[in-house]
Design a protein around this motif. Sequence first.
Motif, PDB file in Angstrom:
ATOM      1  N   LEU A 253       0.791  -1.244   0.029  1.00 17.89           N
ATOM      2  CA  LEU A 253      -0.064   0.006   0.008  1.00 17.89           C
ATOM      3  C   LEU A 253       0.979   1.144   0.212  1.00 17.89           C
ATOM      4  CD1 LEU A 253      -2.906   1.420   0.343  1.00 17.89           C
ATOM      5  CD2 LEU A 253      -2.643   1.029   2.685  1.00 17.89           C
ATOM      6  N   LYS A 254       1.886   1.420   0.958  1.00 16.14           N
ATOM      7  CA  LYS A 254       2.700   2.514   0.877  1.00 16.14           C
ATOM      8  C   LYS A 254       3.706   2.722  -0.121  1.00 16.14           C
ATOM      9  CE  LYS A 254       4.653   3.863   4.937  1.00 16.14           C
ATOM     10  NZ  LYS A 254       5.473   3.597   6.105  1.00 16.14           N
ATOM     11  N   LYS A 255       3.895   1.622  -0.827  1.00 16.25           N
ATOM     12  CA  LYS A 255       4.767   1.567  -2.135  1.00 16.25           C
ATOM     13  C   LYS A 255       4.157   2.213  -3.431  1.00 16.25           C
ATOM     14  CE  LYS A 255       8.787  -0.920  -1.255  1.00 16.25           C
ATOM     15  NZ  LYS A 255       9.664  -2.486  -1.535  1.00 16.25           N
ATOM     16  N   ILE A 256       2.721   1.754  -3.288  1.00 14.18           N
ATOM     17  CA  ILE A 256       1.840   2.323  -4.368  1.00 14.18           C
ATOM     18  C   ILE A 256       1.703   4.145  -4.309  1.00 14.18           C
ATOM     19  CG2 ILE A 256      -0.449   2.533  -5.580  1.00 14.18           C
ATOM     20  CD1 ILE A 256      -0.749  -0.360  -4.456  1.00 14.18           C
ATOM     21  N   LEU A 381      -6.391   0.513  -6.592  1.00 11.61           N
ATOM     22  CA  LEU A 381      -6.144   0.742  -5.239  1.00 11.61           C
ATOM     23  C   LEU A 381      -7.401   0.656  -4.619  1.00 11.61           C
ATOM     24  CD1 LEU A 381      -4.044   0.993  -3.074  1.00 11.61           C
ATOM     25  CD2 LEU A 381      -4.241   3.381  -3.172  1.00 11.61           C
ATOM     26  N   LEU A 382      -8.592   1.528  -4.988  1.00  7.57           N
ATOM     27  CA  LEU A 382      -9.914   1.551  -4.485  1.00  7.57           C
ATOM     28  C   LEU A 382     -10.552   0.330  -4.662  1.00  7.57           C
ATOM     29  CD1 LEU A 382     -10.728   5.223  -5.657  1.00  7.57           C
ATOM     30  CD2 LEU A 382     -10.013   4.669  -3.641  1.00  7.57           C
ATOM     31  N   MET A 383     -10.407  -0.434  -5.781  1.00 11.71           N
ATOM     32  CA  MET A 383     -11.078  -1.600  -5.695  1.00 11.71           C
ATOM     33  C   MET A 383     -10.526  -2.465  -4.834  1.00 11.71           C
ATOM     34  SD  MET A 383     -13.228  -1.681  -8.482  1.00 11.71           S
ATOM     35  CE  MET A 383     -13.316  -3.213  -9.043  1.00 11.71           C
ATOM     36  N   TYR A 384      -9.231  -2.684  -4.753  1.00 12.59           N
ATOM     37  CA  TYR A 384      -8.755  -3.696  -3.633  1.00 12.59           C
ATOM     38  C   TYR A 384      -9.179  -3.298  -2.100  1.00 12.59           C
ATOM     39  CZ  TYR A 384      -5.715  -6.513  -6.589  1.00 12.59           C
ATOM     40  OH  TYR A 384      -5.360  -7.684  -7.361  1.00 12.59           O
ATOM     41  N   LEU A 385      -9.060  -2.051  -1.890  1.00  9.22           N
ATOM     42  CA  LEU A 385      -9.462  -1.519  -0.457  1.00  9.22           C
ATOM     43  C   LEU A 385     -10.761  -1.333  -0.219  1.00  9.22           C
ATOM     44  CD1 LEU A 385      -6.356  -1.045  -0.255  1.00  9.22           C
ATOM     45  CD2 LEU A 385      -6.919   1.237   0.870  1.00  9.22           C
ATOM     46  N   MET A 386     -11.765  -1.026  -1.135  1.00 14.89           N
ATOM     47  CA  MET A 386     -13.187  -0.698  -0.913  1.00 14.89           C
ATOM     48  C   MET A 386     -14.188  -1.785  -1.443  1.00 14.89           C
ATOM     49  SD  MET A 386     -12.582   2.288   0.702  1.00 14.89           S
ATOM     50  CE  MET A 386     -11.161   3.125   0.950  1.00 14.89           C
ATOM     51  N   VAL A 387     -13.952  -2.240  -2.473  1.00 13.16           N
ATOM     52  CA  VAL A 387     -14.974  -3.083  -3.251  1.00 13.16           C
ATOM     53  C   VAL A 387     -14.622  -4.558  -2.735  1.00 13.16           C
ATOM     54  CG1 VAL A 387     -15.952  -3.783  -5.369  1.00 13.16           C
ATOM     55  CG2 VAL A 387     -15.123  -1.377  -4.904  1.00 13.16           C
ATOM     56  N   ASN A 388     -13.337  -5.211  -2.758  1.00 12.25           N
ATOM     57  CA  ASN A 388     -13.033  -6.409  -2.731  1.00 12.25           C
ATOM     58  C   ASN A 388     -13.604  -7.028  -1.214  1.00 12.25           C
ATOM     59  OD1 ASN A 388     -12.342  -6.342  -5.403  1.00 12.25           O
ATOM     60  ND2 ASN A 388     -10.294  -7.068  -4.869  1.00 12.25           N
ATOM     61  N   ASP A 389     -13.364  -8.349  -1.193  1.00 11.40           N
ATOM     62  CA  ASP A 389     -13.883  -8.940   0.174  1.00 11.40           C
ATOM     63  C   ASP A 389     -12.420  -8.687   1.158  1.00 11.40           C
ATOM     64  OD1 ASP A 389     -16.375  -9.521  -0.677  1.00 11.40           O
ATOM     65  OD2 ASP A 389     -15.679 -11.682  -1.301  1.00 11.40           O
ATOM     66  N   PHE A 390     -12.917  -8.655   2.325  1.00  7.35           N
ATOM     67  CA  PHE A 390     -11.717  -8.677   3.400  1.00  7.35           C
ATOM     68  C   PHE A 390     -11.011  -9.903   3.405  1.00  7.35           C
ATOM     69  CE2 PHE A 390     -10.428  -8.731   7.760  1.00  7.35           C
ATOM     70  CZ  PHE A 390      -9.499  -7.662   7.707  1.00  7.35           C
ATOM     71  N   ASN A 391      -9.561  -9.869   3.473  1.00 11.29           N
ATOM     72  CA  ASN A 391      -9.089 -11.332   3.237  1.00 11.29           C
ATOM     73  C   ASN A 391      -8.008 -11.669   4.365  1.00 11.29           C
ATOM     74  OD1 ASN A 391      -9.888 -12.347   0.922  1.00 11.29           O
ATOM     75  ND2 ASN A 391      -8.634 -11.204  -0.513  1.00 11.29           N
ATOM     76  N   ILE A 453     -11.501   2.417 -16.749  1.00 12.46           N
ATOM     77  CA  ILE A 453     -11.916   1.381 -17.093  1.00 12.46           C
ATOM     78  C   ILE A 453     -10.873   0.051 -17.271  1.00 12.46           C
ATOM     79  CG2 ILE A 453     -12.653  -0.247 -19.308  1.00 12.46           C
ATOM     80  CD1 ILE A 453     -13.683   2.631 -20.241  1.00 12.46           C
ATOM     81  N   LEU A 454      -9.672   0.229 -17.314  1.00  9.77           N
ATOM     82  CA  LEU A 454      -8.523  -0.654 -17.305  1.00  9.77           C
ATOM     83  C   LEU A 454      -8.258  -1.179 -15.977  1.00  9.77           C
ATOM     84  CD1 LEU A 454      -5.871   0.494 -19.817  1.00  9.77           C
ATOM     85  CD2 LEU A 454      -6.650  -1.499 -19.835  1.00  9.77           C
ATOM     86  N   GLY A 455      -8.325  -0.102 -14.987  1.00  6.50           N
ATOM     87  CA  GLY A 455      -8.323  -0.486 -13.490  1.00  6.50           C
ATOM     88  C   GLY A 455      -9.304  -1.212 -13.139  1.00  6.50           C
ATOM     89  N   ILE A 456     -10.596  -1.075 -13.478  1.00  4.47           N
ATOM     90  CA  ILE A 456     -11.745  -2.114 -13.036  1.00  4.47           C
ATOM     91  C   ILE A 456     -11.217  -3.342 -13.432  1.00  4.47           C
ATOM     92  CG2 ILE A 456     -14.100  -2.572 -13.283  1.00  4.47           C
ATOM     93  CD1 ILE A 456     -14.541   0.525 -12.831  1.00  4.47           C
ATOM     94  N   ILE A 457     -10.967  -3.487 -14.897  1.00  7.48           N
ATOM     95  CA  ILE A 457     -10.682  -4.695 -15.350  1.00  7.48           C
ATOM     96  C   ILE A 457      -9.496  -5.502 -14.730  1.00  7.48           C
ATOM     97  CG2 ILE A 457      -9.951  -5.793 -17.427  1.00  7.48           C
ATOM     98  CD1 ILE A 457     -11.446  -3.568 -19.098  1.00  7.48           C
ATOM     99  N   ILE A 458      -8.457  -4.875 -14.602  1.00  8.77           N
ATOM    100  CA  ILE A 458      -7.496  -5.577 -13.886  1.00  8.77           C
ATOM    101  C   ILE A 458      -7.470  -5.954 -12.471  1.00  8.77           C
ATOM    102  CG2 ILE A 458      -4.824  -5.155 -13.451  1.00  8.77           C
ATOM    103  CD1 ILE A 458      -5.221  -5.710 -16.361  1.00  8.77           C
ATOM    104  N   SER A 459      -8.192  -4.952 -11.796  1.00  8.49           N
ATOM    105  CA  SER A 459      -8.400  -5.385 -10.260  1.00  8.49           C
ATOM    106  C   SER A 459      -9.284  -6.578 -10.128  1.00  8.49           C
ATOM    107  CB  SER A 459      -8.607  -4.279  -9.524  1.00  8.49           C
ATOM    108  OG  SER A 459      -9.967  -3.658 -10.181  1.00  8.49           O
ATOM    109  N   ASN A 460      -9.846  -6.967 -10.845  1.00  6.68           N
ATOM    110  CA  ASN A 460     -11.029  -7.958 -11.052  1.00  6.68           C
ATOM    111  C   ASN A 460     -10.237  -9.413 -11.555  1.00  6.68           C
ATOM    112  OD1 ASN A 460     -13.225  -6.898  -9.938  1.00  6.68           O
ATOM    113  ND2 ASN A 460     -13.721  -5.934 -11.753  1.00  6.68           N
TER     114      ASN A 460
END
Length: 562
Positions: A253-256, A381-391, A453-460
């Motif tokens: 997260l910090k490196k991003i 980043l937003l997809m991983y942090l906000m949308v995806n499930d807690f892991n 659009i690319l961000g949403i595709i790649i993070s899924n």
Amino acid sequence: MLLNFFMSIYFIMNEMVMFLEWEIISFNSMSLVMSILLDFMSLMFMMFVLLISSSVILYSKSYMSSELNLNRFIILVLLFVFSMILLIISPNIISIILGWDGLGLVSYCLVIYYQNIKSYNAGMLTVLSNRIGDVMILMVIAWMMNYGSWNYIFYLNFMKNDFCMQIISLMIILAAMTKSAQIPFSSWLPAAMAAPTPVSALVHSSTLVTAGVYLLIRFNNLLVETFFIKFFLLLFGLTMLMAGISANYEYDLKKIIALSTLSQLGLMMSILSMGYYELAYFHLLTHAMFKALLFMCAGKVIHLMNDNQDIRMMGGMSLYIPLTSMCLNISNLALCGIPFLAGFYSKDLILEVVSMSNLNFLIFNLYYISTGLTMFYTVRLLMYLMVNDFNLLVVYNLFEEDYIMLKSMFILLFMSLVSGSLLSWMIFSYPFMIYLPLNMKMMVIYVSLMGFILGIIISNMKIYSLNKFMMTYDLSFFFTIMWFMPSLSTYGLNYYFLILGQKLLKNVDMGWSELYSGQGMFNIIKYYSLISYFYQVNNFKIYLYSFVLWMMIIFMIMLLLL
């Protein structure tokens, strides 16, 4: 901070510049003078530094509450801020190096604050990369002796065609490149993430990495007409591109966020090398606000995740920590340049000025692709942090109770919303005339939508399919580690020296010197101690033996005498 704010408004309205000189000592014809330059640039930058540092110190009170040496940490942060302020108000190259070196030294102390191998390595890489810039400024001091004074502010305009000044400008650019981590000195910036998060918030927003940009803004008269500035423009553009690509492969997260800072620094430096120093200064200030906020939110999230920084472990944050998530999302959107947030006013203006400029297609592409990549990694980043499930854990308790942290974050949240418009009204007293066809005007929106659009595709997509998607694993590895720059600047430079050191250790320390000093002495002493031990253990037998011996000797002597 408020005093600086009102003074900067007063200075802008009256078009004032104040040059203060304090004579410390005067001896014969020589006088030692401390100079201070106050204009709207230094005052406003100081205001931003003080606002962010006060928020960071308030935040540290809670974030570092379990730290035993909290006072030491706060003092280090204050020293850091003081060095930056000294650098901001200096019209003199001598006082600049005091602030510049102060930043380098204190940043080393802060990067190695958590004392482990990773921190030590990162600290050493940081301080040695910055030493190159320090040496450049020392050489500038030597070259400036030709002019009779170190107050560079006097010579910039009428001496710019002088050969000495061109040498000086080259050194200043190199110094700024080391501090602002441009190619080929980029590898220290993500490594410096070993520091505590409040330090990262301070370093990446308004202090260490912006020192190089600020120095170039001060020396901007020299840079515009130099023959090598177009080469540096290409380097800065490549830095933007490299940081944007690397951030999309990173899971820390910090490196991003650190790589996003590198991308924005490349943007500032490249627009500066095109001659628009006011735009670079404007973006420097707006970027400082949302980047400090972004790091503070990241620190809060890392705290709640049991000090875990991997974004694959995170998810669903907006359900549990809504206020922090709001701050994180707004600062991320400001970074992307979403209209009417802080980043939009500076970033959009920069890209439109680039579109208007008479530049080649390569530089134009670098700017716009980097802007698209910014949107790309932000959405990921937003997809991983906000949308995806807690892991992370099956049983978890994420809660938002830390009002000290939230208070400091809300100060910066407000500034992230209003600072862009506020500064654009204050800095630019005249409107910028932008004249572009519709498609060129819409280019920013096109690349942003593409990145979104690319961000949403790649993070899924899963990581394996992502590698397959990028054709080869080797290519992704090349992009992941910042075009091999960390390897080149660490192993590439010190491998042969370390091999030499190993051979010296083997042949000298563990070879001849060991045999004739330590080991040899040890063997001799051991041999004599064994003999004395033998006497001590067998002393009764030896006593009788020596008694018999003496009796025999006396008997022999008596026989001889008779």
